[in-house]
Design a protein around this motif. Structure first.
Motif, short mmCIF file in Angstrom:
data_model
loop_
_atom_site.label_atom_id
_atom_site.label_comp_id
_atom_site.label_asym_id
_atom_site.label_seq_id
_atom_site.Cartn_x
_atom_site.Cartn_y
_atom_site.Cartn_z
N VAL A 1 11.79 18.86 5.78
CA VAL A 1 11.02 17.85 6.97
C VAL A 1 9.66 17.59 6.31
CG1 VAL A 1 10.10 17.63 9.10
CG2 VAL A 1 12.58 18.69 8.94
N LEU A 2 9.01 18.66 5.77
CA LEU A 2 7.53 18.27 5.27
C LEU A 2 7.71 17.54 4.14
CD1 LEU A 2 6.29 21.89 5.44
CD2 LEU A 2 5.51 19.99 6.75
N ASP A 3 8.50 17.57 3.27
CA ASP A 3 8.90 16.64 1.97
C ASP A 3 8.90 15.17 2.74
OD1 ASP A 3 8.35 18.88 0.29
OD2 ASP A 3 10.58 18.99 -0.37
N VAL A 4 9.78 14.97 3.54
CA VAL A 4 10.05 13.78 4.05
C VAL A 4 8.76 13.05 4.62
CG1 VAL A 4 11.31 12.26 5.74
CG2 VAL A 4 12.51 13.91 4.59
N GLY B 1 -1.39 1.42 10.04
CA GLY B 1 -0.57 1.67 11.22
C GLY B 1 0.99 1.33 10.96
N LEU B 2 1.82 1.59 12.05
CA LEU B 2 3.28 1.01 11.94
C LEU B 2 3.43 0.01 12.75
CD1 LEU B 2 4.99 4.81 12.80
CD2 LEU B 2 4.58 3.46 10.69
N PRO B 3 4.43 -1.05 12.52
CA PRO B 3 4.67 -1.98 13.09
C PRO B 3 5.31 -1.86 14.58
CG PRO B 3 5.86 -2.33 11.04
CD PRO B 3 5.10 -0.87 11.20
N GLU B 4 4.87 -2.64 15.69
CA GLU B 4 4.68 -2.17 16.84
C GLU B 4 6.25 -2.52 17.15
OE1 GLU B 4 3.02 -1.00 19.32
OE2 GLU B 4 1.24 -0.64 18.25
N GLY B 5 7.09 -2.01 18.15
CA GLY B 5 8.41 -2.20 18.40
C GLY B 5 9.27 -1.84 17.52
N GLN B 6 8.90 -1.21 16.41
CA GLN B 6 9.97 -0.97 15.07
C GLN B 6 10.29 0.69 15.41
OE1 GLN B 6 8.41 -1.08 11.15
NE2 GLN B 6 10.58 -1.05 10.24
N ASP B 7 11.62 1.00 15.42
CA ASP B 7 12.00 2.31 15.46
C ASP B 7 12.11 2.81 14.00
OD1 ASP B 7 12.84 4.92 16.04
OD2 ASP B 7 14.89 4.16 16.71
N VAL B 8 11.06 3.70 13.68
CA VAL B 8 10.88 4.32 12.24
C VAL B 8 11.95 5.04 11.99
CG1 VAL B 8 8.45 3.41 11.74
CG2 VAL B 8 9.00 5.72 12.89
N PHE B 9 12.69 5.75 12.97
CA PHE B 9 13.79 6.70 12.71
C PHE B 9 15.05 6.25 12.69
CE2 PHE B 9 9.91 8.87 14.80
CZ PHE B 9 9.91 9.83 13.96
N ALA B 10 15.33 4.80 12.94
CA ALA B 10 16.67 4.44 12.97
C ALA B 10 17.08 4.33 11.53
CB ALA B 10 16.48 2.72 13.52
N ARG B 11 18.36 4.77 11.36
CA ARG B 11 18.94 4.55 9.94
C ARG B 11 19.05 3.25 9.61
NH1 ARG B 11 21.54 8.22 7.17
NH2 ARG B 11 21.60 9.94 9.12
N ALA C 1 14.79 13.81 8.65
CA ALA C 1 14.03 14.48 9.31
C ALA C 1 14.16 14.91 10.75
CB ALA C 1 12.51 14.07 8.88
N ARG C 2 14.38 13.82 11.33
CA ARG C 2 14.54 13.85 12.75
C ARG C 2 15.79 14.60 13.00
NH1 ARG C 2 13.92 9.27 17.43
NH2 ARG C 2 11.80 10.06 17.87
N SER C 3 17.10 14.38 12.56
CA SER C 3 18.25 15.10 12.61
C SER C 3 18.12 16.58 12.21
CB SER C 3 19.39 14.59 11.87
OG SER C 3 19.04 14.52 10.51
N LEU C 4 17.35 16.79 11.43
CA LEU C 4 17.19 18.14 10.85
C LEU C 4 16.36 18.88 12.06
CD1 LEU C 4 16.51 18.15 7.31
CD2 LEU C 4 18.44 18.77 8.39
N ALA D 1 18.38 19.45 15.06
CA ALA D 1 19.34 20.48 15.06
C ALA D 1 18.76 21.95 15.17
CB ALA D 1 20.02 20.25 13.75
N GLU D 2 17.37 22.06 14.73
CA GLU D 2 16.94 23.38 14.95
C GLU D 2 16.30 23.42 16.38
OE1 GLU D 2 16.97 25.66 12.50
OE2 GLU D 2 18.21 24.41 11.44
N GLY D 3 16.37 22.41 17.25
CA GLY D 3 15.87 22.77 18.59
C GLY D 3 14.65 22.24 18.56
N GLY D 4 14.01 21.48 17.87
CA GLY D 4 12.55 20.93 17.89
C GLY D 4 12.63 19.40 18.33
N ARG D 5 11.39 18.85 17.88
CA ARG D 5 11.11 17.33 18.19
C ARG D 5 10.37 16.70 17.13
NH1 ARG D 5 8.35 14.93 23.58
NH2 ARG D 5 9.03 12.50 23.30
N LEU D 6 10.56 15.39 16.52
CA LEU D 6 9.78 14.61 15.73
C LEU D 6 9.75 13.35 16.36
CD1 LEU D 6 8.31 14.47 13.16
CD2 LEU D 6 10.71 13.74 12.23
N PHE D 7 8.54 13.00 16.49
CA PHE D 7 7.97 11.66 16.94
C PHE D 7 6.58 11.09 16.50
CE2 PHE D 7 6.07 14.93 19.67
CZ PHE D 7 5.10 14.52 19.84
N VAL D 8 6.55 10.03 16.89
CA VAL D 8 5.44 9.08 16.34
C VAL D 8 4.36 9.35 17.36
CG1 VAL D 8 4.16 6.86 15.51
CG2 VAL D 8 6.41 7.54 15.09
N SER D 9 3.29 10.21 17.03
CA SER D 9 2.17 10.49 18.20
C SER D 9 1.09 9.37 18.12
CB SER D 9 1.59 11.97 17.80
OG SER D 9 1.13 11.95 16.39
#
Length: 434
Positions: free
Chosen positions: A334-337, A371-381, A395-398, A401-409
């Protein structure tokens, strides 16, 4: 299954019928024989009442006419036939009647009744009435035939109930077998429906859980193939870049240094493969994570790459940072990604910050890009090579799977990704990160 249920039911009913019918058939025969004997006794008593004082003076016309098929005979005190149909000399039944007792016997195929004439003190003769025992057998045969018909109806009713019950019992299991065949043929969307039968419902629930688990495993394996290829392409591209850089230097530098760097990159790729194989397992690892040590290792891995591009990597760890739980391999990936994403798509300094966020531990990765483009889901495959590629999906799937959460803050400016890691006191019940 239906045939076995039908066969078992019919056999059980037949056994029950035989257990009851055989004793009942014998009892019916005995009952009809006793009825015949009682009727013969009544006929003999009526004849005895009509006899004169002197039996030898009897007028045969004074005797009552017996029923068709019944033979009546009168004997004197010496057991000699006076009139009627019977042996000339009285048998044992007649002699017993002359002794003063009523006798009923079965002689051959005939029912024989002999009664004394007169009082017990003075017997004046004996009356013997006999009839073929076939009468009782015929009546019994008719009763047995009726019983057989009722038994056949009972067997038919049992078979009908068995067919309906077997259909109700077999249909859920046949549906389960059909669902299992669909799963065997690769249709992982097949699911078994419940029917209200507890045993079949338990099997259906277990089969559906197994199908869900297989579906998740297959999706995870497919994702693993794509994620592994992405991670390995990134490491291979880095190694290729290092080797090509050495080849473009004039005059050539020490080739041993390039070889050592390539070997380090290969070792890193081996580590990536091992980590991804470990993460491909269905049971996640839950151990204590030293987040500060993980960030230090990530800084060592990425410092040179960012420095070559003229960029800086800054790692900030709060004092007294609480421990977290999860998989070390997943945390490294996750850190590397996240750092690779900031290095490839961001600008300026990359900052990795670990902080206490109450019930969870938070790791923020940000850069100084627009910044990131508005409306784009950067986590979509999406296919590898597109904006943000496949790494963030991995990264999000990992993390999940470990019970955490990854998001764009924070999307812009200075985009920031936040990774929430469960704390140890949430290990049993699981973190509520929604």
């Amino acid at each position: 299954m239906r045939r076995r249920i039908l066969r078992a039911t019919v056999v059980a009913v037949l056994c029950a019928l035989l257990l009851f019918a055989v004793p009942l058939a014998v009892a019916v025969l005995r009952l009809y024989q006793q009825d015949e004997i009682r009727e013969l006794e009544r006929a003999a008593d009526r004849a005895a009442l009509t006899l004169p004082t002197q039996v030898r003076e009897l007028d045969p016309r004074e005797l009552p006419r017996p029923r068709s098929g019944t033979r009546l005979a009168v004997y004197d005190t010496r057991a000699r036939l006076v009139t009627g149909s019977g042996p000339a000399s009285g048998d044992a039944a007649v002699r017993a009647a002359l002794a003063g007792s009523v006798q009923s016997r079965q002689v051959g195929g005939n029912l024989v009744v002999a009664v004394p004439v007169g009082s017990a003190k003075r017997v004046r003769g004996a009356v013997q009435v006999s009839r073929s025992g076939a009468w009782a057998w015929r009546r019994s045969a008719l009763t047995w035939l009726a019983m057989g018909g009722l038994g056949a109806l009972a067997v038919g009713a049992a078979a009908l109930v068995s067919v309906r019950s077997s259909r109700r019992l077999a249909q859920p299991f046949e549906a389960l077998a059909a669902t299992a065949r669909r799963l065997e043929n690769g249709d992982l969307t097949a699911r078994a429906a419940t029917c209200g039968l507890p045993e079949a419902d338990a099997v259906a629930i277990a089969l559906n859980r197994a199908a869900d688990r297989l579906d998740r495993l297959l999706q995870r394996e497919r994702a693993f193939s794509a994620d592994a290829s992405h991670q390995l392409r990134t490491a291979l591209a880095r190694t290729r870049l290092e080797l090509e850089s050495e080849l473009t230097i004039s005059p050539p530098s020490d080739p041993h240094a390039a070889m050592r760097a390539a070997l380090e990159s290969l070792d890193h790729m081996t580590t990536i493969v091992d980590d991804l194989l470990a993460l491909a397992r269905d049971v996640p690892e839950r151990t204590l994570l030293d987040v500060a040590a993980l960030l230090t290792e990530a800084r060592r891995r990425w410092w040179d790459d960012l420095a070559v591009a003229g960029r800086r990597l800054r790692v900030v760890v709060e004092d007294d940072l609480p421990p977290a739980v999860g998989s070390r391999q997943a945390a490294c990936q996750v850190l590397d990604v996240l750092i690779a994403n900031a290095a490839s798509h961001g600008r300026g300094e990359v900052t990795v910050r670990a902080r206490d966020a109450g019930e969870v531990l938070a790791v923020d990765v940000e850069d100084q890009g627009p910044g990131l483009p508005e409306g784009q889901d950067v986590f979509a495959r999406r296919p590898a090579g597109e904006e943000h590629g496949i790494g963030l999906t991995l990264a999000r799937s990992l993390v999940e799977a470990e019970g955490g959460r990854l998001f764009v803050s924070r999307r812009a400016p200075r985009p920031c990704f936040t990774w929430l890691i469960p704390r140890p006191n949430r290990q049993n019940s699981g973190p509520d990160l929604a």
